[in-house]
Design a protein around this motif. Structure first.
Motif, mmCIF file in Angstrom:
data_model
loop_
_atom_site.group_PDB
_atom_site.id
_atom_site.type_symbol
_atom_site.label_atom_id
_atom_site.label_comp_id
_atom_site.label_asym_id
_atom_site.label_seq_id
_atom_site.Cartn_x
_atom_site.Cartn_y
_atom_site.Cartn_z
ATOM 1 N N THR A 80 3.290 2.058 11.230
ATOM 2 C CA THR A 80 2.363 3.079 10.757
ATOM 3 C C THR A 80 2.964 3.638 9.472
ATOM 4 O OG1 THR A 80 1.594 5.320 11.296
ATOM 5 C CG2 THR A 80 3.567 4.611 12.395
ATOM 6 N N SER A 81 2.205 4.426 8.736
ATOM 7 C CA SER A 81 2.751 4.974 7.492
ATOM 8 C C SER A 81 4.004 5.809 7.800
ATOM 9 C CB SER A 81 1.693 5.815 6.786
ATOM 10 O OG SER A 81 1.167 6.790 7.659
ATOM 11 N N ARG A 134 -2.404 -6.466 10.646
ATOM 12 C CA ARG A 134 -2.179 -6.291 9.210
ATOM 13 C C ARG A 134 -1.067 -7.213 8.739
ATOM 14 N NH1 ARG A 134 -1.492 -4.535 4.331
ATOM 15 N NH2 ARG A 134 -0.042 -2.850 3.750
ATOM 16 N N THR A 191 -8.686 -2.737 21.710
ATOM 17 C CA THR A 191 -8.579 -3.440 20.430
ATOM 18 C C THR A 191 -7.240 -3.137 19.761
ATOM 19 O OG1 THR A 191 -9.605 -1.572 19.296
ATOM 20 C CG2 THR A 191 -11.067 -3.370 20.003
ATOM 21 N N ASN A 206 -2.851 8.057 19.074
ATOM 22 C CA ASN A 206 -3.233 7.486 17.775
ATOM 23 C C ASN A 206 -2.530 6.133 17.604
ATOM 24 O OD1 ASN A 206 -4.231 7.130 15.234
ATOM 25 N ND2 ASN A 206 -3.359 9.000 14.368
ATOM 26 N N PRO A 207 -3.280 5.029 17.701
ATOM 27 C CA PRO A 207 -2.664 3.691 17.773
ATOM 28 C C PRO A 207 -1.940 3.269 16.502
ATOM 29 C CG PRO A 207 -5.062 3.529 17.615
ATOM 30 C CD PRO A 207 -4.743 4.973 17.816
ATOM 31 N N ARG A 242 4.168 11.577 16.045
ATOM 32 C CA ARG A 242 2.765 11.176 16.081
ATOM 33 C C ARG A 242 2.250 11.300 17.499
ATOM 34 N NH1 ARG A 242 -0.168 7.556 12.741
ATOM 35 N NH2 ARG A 242 -1.578 6.069 13.684
ATOM 36 N N HIS A 269 1.940 -5.378 12.493
ATOM 37 C CA HIS A 269 2.221 -6.011 11.210
ATOM 38 C C HIS A 269 2.787 -7.398 11.472
ATOM 39 C CE1 HIS A 269 1.543 -1.921 9.928
ATOM 40 N NE2 HIS A 269 1.749 -2.215 8.655
ATOM 41 N N GLU A 300 -3.807 3.537 1.563
ATOM 42 C CA GLU A 300 -3.606 2.627 2.679
ATOM 43 C C GLU A 300 -4.615 1.484 2.685
ATOM 44 O OE1 GLU A 300 -4.280 5.821 2.812
ATOM 45 O OE2 GLU A 300 -2.597 6.899 3.721
ATOM 46 N N SER A 301 -4.359 0.544 3.593
ATOM 47 C CA SER A 301 -5.235 -0.627 3.733
ATOM 48 C C SER A 301 -6.626 -0.213 4.207
ATOM 49 C CB SER A 301 -4.625 -1.608 4.739
ATOM 50 O OG SER A 301 -4.555 -1.015 6.026
ATOM 51 N N THR A 351 0.840 -1.211 0.000
ATOM 52 C CA THR A 351 0.000 0.000 0.000
ATOM 53 C C THR A 351 0.869 1.254 0.000
ATOM 54 O OG1 THR A 351 -0.134 -0.084 2.427
ATOM 55 C CG2 THR A 351 -1.948 -1.090 1.170
ATOM 56 N N LEU A 353 -13.835 1.135 9.079
ATOM 57 C CA LEU A 353 -13.448 2.378 9.756
ATOM 58 C C LEU A 353 -12.687 3.310 8.826
ATOM 59 C CD1 LEU A 353 -12.138 1.021 13.190
ATOM 60 C CD2 LEU A 353 -14.457 1.724 12.580
ATOM 61 N N ARG A 354 -12.003 2.702 7.842
ATOM 62 C CA ARG A 354 -11.289 3.499 6.830
ATOM 63 C C ARG A 354 -11.397 2.752 5.515
ATOM 64 N NH1 ARG A 354 -4.827 4.369 7.291
ATOM 65 N NH2 ARG A 354 -4.813 2.159 6.762
ATOM 66 N N ILE A 385 -9.501 -0.566 6.788
ATOM 67 C CA ILE A 385 -9.542 -0.960 8.201
ATOM 68 C C ILE A 385 -10.953 -1.411 8.548
ATOM 69 C CG2 ILE A 385 -9.197 -0.232 10.589
ATOM 70 C CD1 ILE A 385 -7.073 1.645 9.667
ATOM 71 N N ALA A 434 -9.722 7.822 11.285
ATOM 72 C CA ALA A 434 -8.398 7.799 10.671
ATOM 73 C C ALA A 434 -8.015 9.221 10.273
ATOM 74 C CB ALA A 434 -8.407 6.886 9.453
HETATM 75 O O1 TXA Z 1 -1.756 0.324 4.522
HETATM 76 C C1 TXA Z 1 -1.617 0.616 5.698
HETATM 77 O O2 TXA Z 1 -2.492 0.377 6.564
HETATM 78 C C2 TXA Z 1 -0.306 1.312 6.111
HETATM 79 C C3 TXA Z 1 0.853 0.353 5.927
HETATM 80 C C4 TXA Z 1 2.167 0.962 6.366
HETATM 81 O O3 TXA Z 1 0.607 -0.830 6.629
HETATM 82 N N1 TXA Z 1 -0.388 1.732 7.485
HETATM 83 C C5 TXA Z 1 -1.102 2.804 7.904
HETATM 84 O O4 TXA Z 1 -0.956 3.079 9.245
HETATM 85 O O5 TXA Z 1 -1.781 3.459 7.149
HETATM 86 P P1 TXA Z 1 -1.455 4.462 9.889
HETATM 87 O O6 TXA Z 1 -0.983 4.414 11.296
HETATM 88 O O7 TXA Z 1 -0.998 5.576 9.086
HETATM 89 O O8 TXA Z 1 -2.995 4.334 9.848
HETATM 90 C C6 TXA Z 1 -3.643 3.407 10.685
HETATM 91 C C7 TXA Z 1 -4.948 3.979 11.132
HETATM 92 C C8 TXA Z 1 -4.803 5.184 12.046
HETATM 93 O O9 TXA Z 1 -5.694 6.181 11.613
HETATM 94 C C9 TXA Z 1 -5.241 4.672 13.411
HETATM 95 O O10 TXA Z 1 -5.919 5.655 14.157
HETATM 96 C C10 TXA Z 1 -6.165 3.541 13.054
HETATM 97 O O11 TXA Z 1 -5.598 2.971 11.904
HETATM 98 N N2 TXA Z 1 -6.176 2.500 14.105
HETATM 99 C C11 TXA Z 1 -5.114 1.847 14.614
HETATM 100 N N3 TXA Z 1 -5.496 0.986 15.575
HETATM 101 C C12 TXA Z 1 -6.833 1.082 15.661
HETATM 102 C C13 TXA Z 1 -7.834 0.459 16.486
HETATM 103 N N4 TXA Z 1 -7.520 -0.435 17.416
HETATM 104 N N5 TXA Z 1 -9.125 0.824 16.288
HETATM 105 C C14 TXA Z 1 -9.448 1.738 15.337
HETATM 106 N N6 TXA Z 1 -8.563 2.364 14.546
HETATM 107 C C15 TXA Z 1 -7.274 2.041 14.708
#
Ligand code: TXA
Ligand code: MG
Length: 331
Positions: free
Chosen positions: A144-145, A123, A119, A64-65, A60, A69, A182-183, A37, A196-197, A185, A229
């Motif tokens: 995270t990104s 990924r 939670t 923000n969790p 960060r 991976h 991104e992936s 991604t 969620l995303r 969610i 997100a």
């Molecule tokens: O494609 C992707 O998902 C990329 C690659 C690097 O794996 N990762 C990514 O991570 O986009 P990040 O941290 O940029 O976005 C993850 C999102 C954040 O908005 C975070 O708030 C949300 O996922 N998140 C993480 N843990 C969560 C949880 N337990 N419940 C709800 N949202 C969560």
């Protein structure tokens, strides 16, 4: 901090180089790596101090969790409890791949990873380099990104270097990423499962596996309160334009006032003659997704003031692309 630059072949990474990066992870350091991604940056997900370094590196906020991976479902299931049976069907179909599953964390997961939530996001990236790294490290990698907080997700090693050089211990670079957004969610702690995303795996594809069991929570921003997100907003004022609306006319009017104007068109026939930055997407939402963050970065570096962006048709992958554009337009 000196960042170690480790270049590998995306399809057949040299295991000695992977081992250098894996050793950094085991030592509690931060490493950036490509996924299918966007590029991620991560650390040993079981080591609280190491995980904190990821937050520091990208500035960060700690509320923000991160996502865990993993290199297998077995490794993922060692981090969670109470998984519903239907989840296994999704794992079978979409892992490895751009579907993140939010499930109830067990007490092996440090609280800093989940920002204190009950939670955790799981990924399994569909990228040889990411999988080899996690395997060699022998631990789940909380990541995270790999952008500075407030910047767009990186779709090339160059983007990562621009944002994080000198702030992380190492970077595995292997060209550009595949999807560019991104992936997806998916919260699987309640039924119907809730997106969620929106991301690289569309709602339609999820519903093929679990008909009637997938809810797309719109607007996304109302999901889970603070847990929406967080997306990127460029410096330019983004103006979403529907395919049928007169984008060229709107853009031309701003340009005529002396504003620096950019346009991104997908189906529109007419282009404004005065625009400073013009992007034409010919390959549908897949191409739009791949190029989106690069376009944002480019608009910023060209000091564009108004960025008119055509919204793709909101189905399939187009939903995720439209989501990022609408979010970039929010003030
Ligand atoms: O494609 C992707 O998902 C990329 C690659 C690097 O794996 N990762 C990514 O991570 O986009 P990040 O941290 O940029 O976005 C993850 C999102 C954040 O908005 C975070 O708030 C949300 O996922 N998140 C993480 N843990 C969560 C949880 N337990 N419940 C709800 N949202 C969560
Ligand atoms: Mg991010």
């Amino acid at each position: 901090m000196q960042t170690l630059h480790l270049k590998v072949d995306p399809d057949n990474p040299n295991h000695k180089i992977i081992e250098i990066a894996a050793a950094l992870i085991r030592e509690g350091e931060t490493v950036a790596f490509p996924t299918e991604t966007v590029y991620g940056v991560g650390a040993n997900g079981l080591d609280e101090k190491a995980v904190k370094r990821v937050f520091e590196a990208k500035r960060r906020p700690l509320d923000n969790p991160l996502l865990m991976h993993v290199m297998s479902w077995e490794q993922a299931s060692s981090l969670v409890t109470g998984i519903r049976e239907e989840v296994l069907l999704l794992v079978d179909r979409f892992w490895p791949g751009p579907l993140t599953l939010v499930a109830p964390a067990n007490d092996r997961v440090p609280r800093v990873v989940t920002a204190g939530l009950s939670t955790v996001g799981l990924r399994m990236p569909d990228h040889r380099v990411a999988l080899d790294l996690i395997k060699a490290a022998g631990v789940p990698v909380a990541a995270t990104s790999a952008n500075l907080s407030g910047r767009p997700s990186p779709t090339s090693a160059q983007h990562v270097i621009r944002d994080l050089n000198g702030r992380i211990a190492g970077i595995l670079s292997a060209g550009t990423t595949g999807w560019g957004i991104e992936s997806t969610i998916l919260d699987v702690t309640r039924t119907p499962f809730t997106i969620l995303r929106p991301g690289a795996v569309s709602r339609e594809r999820l519903e093929e596996v679990l008909p009637g069991m997938i809810k797309a929570a719109r607007p996304w921003t109302e999901v889970g309160g603070r847990l929406r997100a967080a997306h990127y907003r460029p410096d330019a004022r983004v103006i979403p334009v529907k395919p049928g609306d007169k984008l060229a006319e709107l853009a031309q009017a701003e340009a005529a006032k002396g504003k620096r104007v950019g346009v991104v068109v997908a189906t529109q026939q007419e282009l404004p003659t005065l625009a400073d930055f013009v992007v034409v997407i010919n390959g549908g939402p897949a191409e739009y997704g791949r190029r989106l963050y690069e376009i944002f970065r480019e608009a910023d570096s060209r000091k564009i003031e108004y960025l008119f962006m055509e919204i793709p048709e909101e189905k399939g992958l187009g939903v995720a692309v439209a989501d990022r554009i609408y979010e970039a337009a929010r003030r």
